[in-house]
Design a protein around this motif. Sequence first.
Motif, short mmCIF file in Angstrom:
data_model
loop_
_atom_site.label_atom_id
_atom_site.label_comp_id
_atom_site.label_asym_id
_atom_site.label_seq_id
_atom_site.Cartn_x
_atom_site.Cartn_y
_atom_site.Cartn_z
N ARG A 51 27.19 15.26 47.48
CA ARG A 51 27.08 14.75 48.85
C ARG A 51 25.65 14.32 49.17
NH1 ARG A 51 31.36 14.99 47.66
NH2 ARG A 51 33.18 16.02 48.55
N ASP A 75 26.64 10.41 47.49
CA ASP A 75 27.25 9.99 48.75
C ASP A 75 26.21 9.41 49.70
OD1 ASP A 75 29.78 10.58 48.04
OD2 ASP A 75 29.97 12.41 49.19
N ALA A 126 32.26 7.85 51.39
CA ALA A 126 31.01 8.56 51.68
C ALA A 126 30.79 8.69 53.19
CB ALA A 126 29.83 7.82 51.05
N ARG A 160 32.98 11.42 54.53
CA ARG A 160 32.50 12.75 54.14
C ARG A 160 31.25 13.16 54.91
NH1 ARG A 160 32.65 11.88 47.59
NH2 ARG A 160 34.71 12.72 47.16
#
Length: 561
Positions: A126, A130, A314, A317
């Motif tokens: 992440r 991301d 992305a 998230r």
Amino acid sequence: MKASIHAVLRLFFADRRRLLWGGVALAALTVFAGMGLLGLSGWFITATALAGLAAGTALAFDVFTPGAGIRLLALVRTAARYGERVVTHDAALAVIAALRPRLFAGWARPEAARRLLARPARLLFRLTADADALDVLYLRLLVPAGAACAAIALVGVMLGAISLPLGLGMAGWLLATGAGILAWTARRSRRAACRRAYAIEALRAQAIDLVSGQTELAMAGRLAAQCRILARTEHRLATADDAINRADAQGGFLQAVAGTVALAATLAACVLLVAGSAIGAPVAALALLLVLASAEPLTPLRRGTLELGRTLLAVRRLAPRLEAPESGPAPAASGDILLEHASLHHGDRPGLHAHAALEGITLAIRPGERVAVVGPSGAGKSTLLALVAGERLPSTGRVLAPASCLLTQRTELFQDSVRDNLRLARIDAGDDALWAALRAAGLEQTIAALPAGLDTRLGEGGLGLSAGQARRLALARLFLRPTQLWLLDEPTEGLDAPTARDVVARLAGQAHGRTLLIATHIRREAALADRIVVLAAGTVAADLRRGTPAFEHRLHTLRPD
């Protein structure tokens, strides 16, 4: 999803709006200069060839003004292209770098970090892949879209000056076919782009598991099975890449067909206009080359749409973590710790007592008090400290607590210098403060004996220090933190008896005037306290004060040093 995209774009344009829009303007200027350069060059070559057919026109033809215009457009295009690359990439990278602290703050919310730490590879993905994928929204979608719209507008204006129906028709055709091809490409590639992102994430995690755990896997006879799992994941990645490449090739073919139709239509219209003496051949060449050049900005935009699925994934998230952080426990104005009928249930299922970690806890701790929380394993001691620290939110009830520093059972050290591991507690701490904290923790001589002192780099997880030295380094970090509330979760667990006794003594020496909340089952740690709170099955079974027989009895039932 629209709200998430808007939230991310607002963050993009919050601080560097002029710079980001400046990048779009430079991209449009680059396209204008490139199309003007190609169109003017075509007009100049055609006009020069026609002028050379007769001596009179050849002598009268002005070659200097168009030549100067071509040189100027070439210089403008080069400078604008360079400026666009510098400005757009600098702005986008700066925005992404500024977003990462917000992401860290988002994962510092109650519950969020705990869930992600169960899968640490996901957290790393992440914060790296991301976050990096968000720059596609600006660099590969917004900037090329601005350039493409500028190109279509220029074609419409220039061809409209030649023939209004031609200009309107060509601008409409380019806009409709461009938007249609981009939408088709995005739809064809979106699922594959998401599958590719999932496969890369899984591949990274599985490769790390294979490398770091190869000894355990080999001893368990699972090494070949792990390699097969890795191969299957790589096959899924290759399949997703193939689908994306097919969508790219098909989109490129459709774009070429649309461009060919536009050129053919422009050629036919120009033939009719030349035949009717409405325009000359040089103007017809300019019109054709402008239409040909208008396709250039659509290519990077089409390739950007191939990553749209990955980018939207992305955004979905990360967008929730970019919002203002949830608050932990409300600060008590008096500095007290107050828990009022606080309950916490695992799995967010408060109706099931089997999942209750804490149930109806009511507790008050005054500033400066030292409280030991004792009870059997699973009674909820660490969970209670997490509630007070704000790492968990109560399912019911209320928690009030001042700012605190939590020393957990596990020593968290990073692959960095000793200095930076310490400055996590206080970023502005100077060397004098760092050495003072090390001295208080009993680690000064050990660090001073290292070749690089405070600049000595530790390995992953504090590799290079013994367990006792790592614990003392965590202790020095605790001493650096300017908070009045210390939360200690079995602070000497896993240490040998002499080291543990020394750590407890140093804690006692530095704790003057501070509030201590200690989760423990060891006598030497509970001896720091003047109250013992006994937890049983997630509830307070007893609250005992020093000086009472019950306190002394409970203290001596704990595990000895």
